[in-house]
Design a protein around this motif. Structure first.
Motif, mmCIF file in Angstrom:
data_model
loop_
_atom_site.group_PDB
_atom_site.id
_atom_site.type_symbol
_atom_site.label_atom_id
_atom_site.label_comp_id
_atom_site.label_asym_id
_atom_site.label_seq_id
_atom_site.Cartn_x
_atom_site.Cartn_y
_atom_site.Cartn_z
ATOM 1 N N CYS A 118 0.854 -1.191 0.000
ATOM 2 C CA CYS A 118 0.000 0.000 0.000
ATOM 3 C C CYS A 118 0.888 1.239 0.000
ATOM 4 O O CYS A 118 1.444 1.606 1.042
ATOM 5 N N PRO A 119 1.055 1.888 -1.141
ATOM 6 C CA PRO A 119 1.902 3.089 -1.184
ATOM 7 C C PRO A 119 1.257 4.296 -0.517
ATOM 8 O O PRO A 119 1.947 5.266 -0.193
ATOM 9 N N SER A 120 -0.054 4.245 -0.338
ATOM 10 C CA SER A 120 -0.763 5.340 0.319
ATOM 11 C C SER A 120 -2.062 4.803 0.890
ATOM 12 O O SER A 120 -2.431 3.646 0.661
ATOM 13 N N VAL A 121 -2.776 5.651 1.608
ATOM 14 C CA VAL A 121 -4.058 5.230 2.180
ATOM 15 C C VAL A 121 -5.127 5.148 1.105
ATOM 16 O O VAL A 121 -6.254 4.728 1.379
ATOM 17 N N THR A 122 -4.780 5.536 -0.127
ATOM 18 C CA THR A 122 -5.755 5.485 -1.220
ATOM 19 C C THR A 122 -5.443 4.391 -2.235
ATOM 20 O O THR A 122 -6.058 4.348 -3.295
ATOM 21 N N LEU A 123 -4.491 3.510 -1.925
ATOM 22 C CA LEU A 123 -4.217 2.400 -2.833
ATOM 23 C C LEU A 123 -3.525 1.251 -2.111
ATOM 24 O O LEU A 123 -2.523 1.455 -1.426
ATOM 25 N N CYS A 124 -4.098 0.065 -2.262
ATOM 26 C CA CYS A 124 -3.453 -1.170 -1.830
ATOM 27 C C CYS A 124 -3.561 -2.168 -2.975
ATOM 28 O O CYS A 124 -4.626 -2.276 -3.614
ATOM 29 N N VAL A 125 -2.486 -2.883 -3.248
ATOM 30 C CA VAL A 125 -2.491 -3.905 -4.288
ATOM 31 C C VAL A 125 -1.942 -5.198 -3.696
ATOM 32 O O VAL A 125 -0.829 -5.225 -3.170
ATOM 33 N N ALA A 126 -2.722 -6.254 -3.794
ATOM 34 C CA ALA A 126 -2.314 -7.567 -3.299
ATOM 35 C C ALA A 126 -2.092 -8.505 -4.475
ATOM 36 O O ALA A 126 -2.599 -8.274 -5.582
#
Length: 377
Positions: A118-126
């Motif tokens: 998660c580079p920021s609180v507005t994006l997570c990629v699993a």
């Protein structure tokens, strides 16, 4: 490769040769940038708290947690062996923190999650073992968060690093790197694959901003590029930094963290820390090696599982000797062989495996028993 019995996740097979298969690794730690190394011994840790459970035939078990990413002190996201995302908006509260679970992928054997970034609180990629990416633009929304799935690879994906919302780099079982410069597009995101080191069984990856991505793999090699976002046209350089003369090949690199283009720190399967102050220089990069966790004893190699360096002045790692989880910390990791590392036992259950430091004042560890441990300063 996961198993549901105690609902634990077992990582790729190459680690078996270390003799530590019975030890499920990981943990966490925290320290301040300006503090001396001794600060590690004065950390305040929450007790181990179960945040994710499953009920089977009248019994309650911990749902194995997989991957962990804390982009800020107000958000940590982990995944579990049942296809759920588990997040907290107040992870620093330790035992009083609130964790919420949201199903994002239907449970299916062979489709277990393997990592999240998660580079920021507005994006997570699993990423998962079926070659999918599963992403959210509002992960902090907890049970209201929206997650979307995209198939990007035919092979299992074992690791991912997103230094920003405009670059994600993932590694697969076949030695390929997959990158996207628009990961926020979810199912519409474009992913391209580059055959970086075919035949490598697995790798870990860390990107320092968009200027540098570095892989550490199962043969003790580091593979780096300063243009990962260029996709198939990117140039990658390979260097063996962790040779093992007894086995005839390199010792596996289990963990890597690059807080800046001027520093990468890796941990291997024999208790060593390797570091470089010029990791982007490919074959010309200089790497130093220092044993931190000790040596082979009682049938076990002390092995690293995760490293998290929130800045060039602080690196935290989780390792294991037998079934005891240990945490290591350095406030001068760039000093190479002269770096001071403190070591102490964090948990004696051998269940902590994942680590993420949101900043120099908060680190969180997640375990295969559905537990987390929080370190605050």
């Amino acid at each position: 490769m996961g198993c549901i019995g105690r609902l634990q996740i077992v990582r790729p097979a190459p680690r078996a040769y270390l003799g530590a298969v019975t030890a499920l690794l990981t943990g966490a730690l925290l320290a301040g940038v300006s503090a001396p190394p001794a600060f590690a011994s004065s950390m305040s840790w929450s007790r181990s708290v179960r945040i994710d459970s499953v009920h089977i035939h009248g019994h309650t078990y911990g749902a194995g947690l997989i991957g962990l990413s804390c982009p800020s002190v107000s958000l940590c996201v982990t995944l579990d062996s049942l296809g759920n995302a588990v997040s907290s908006a107040n992870p620093g509260a330790g035992a009083r923190a609130t964790w919420r679970r949201k199903n994002v992928e239907k449970y299916h054997p062979g489709r277990f999650f393997t990592d999240v970034s998660c580079p920021s609180v507005t994006l997570c990629v699993a990423v998962d073992e079926a070659g999918n990416t599963v992403s959210s633009l509002n992960p902090a929304a907890g049970v209201s968060a929206t997650w979307t799935t995209k198939r990007v690879d035919r092979s299992p994906l074992y690791g991912i690093s997103c230094p920003s919302v405009t670059l994600c780099a993932a590694v697969d079982k076949e030695g390929n790197v997959l990158t996207s410069t628009n990961p926020t597009a979810g199912p519409a995101a474009g992913w391209t694959a580059s055959a970086v080191e075919p035949g490598i069984t697995w790798a870990v990856v860390s990107c320092a901003a968009e200027a540098l991505c570095v892989l550490g793999n199962s043969s003790g090699n580091v593979v780096s590029s300063t243009e990962a976002g260029a996709g198939p046209s990117a140039v990658w350089g390979t260097q063996n930094v962790d040779g093992n003369p007894f086995a005839g090949h390199g010792a596996p690199l289990h963990a890597i963290s690059c807080p800046a283009v001027s520093l990468c720190v890796a941990g291997d399967g024999e208790g060593n820390i390797l570091s470089s102050n010029d990791p982007g220089d490919g074959l010309s990069a200089g790497w130093t090696k220092k044993n931190v966790l000790g040596h082979f004893s009682h049938g076990y190699y002390p092995a690293f599982e995760r490293l998290s360096c929130p800045s060039a002045s602080l690196c935290v790692g989780i390792g294991n000797s037998g079934i005891v989880d240990k945490v290591v910390t350095s406030t001068d990791p760039a000093a190479g062989r002269n770096a001071a590392w403190t070591v102490h036992v964090l948990d004696r259950k051998g269940e902590l495996r994942y680590l993420s430091c949101a900043s120099t004042i908060l680190c969180v560890a997640a375990g295969t028993g559905g537990n987390v441990v929080v370190g605050t300063g």
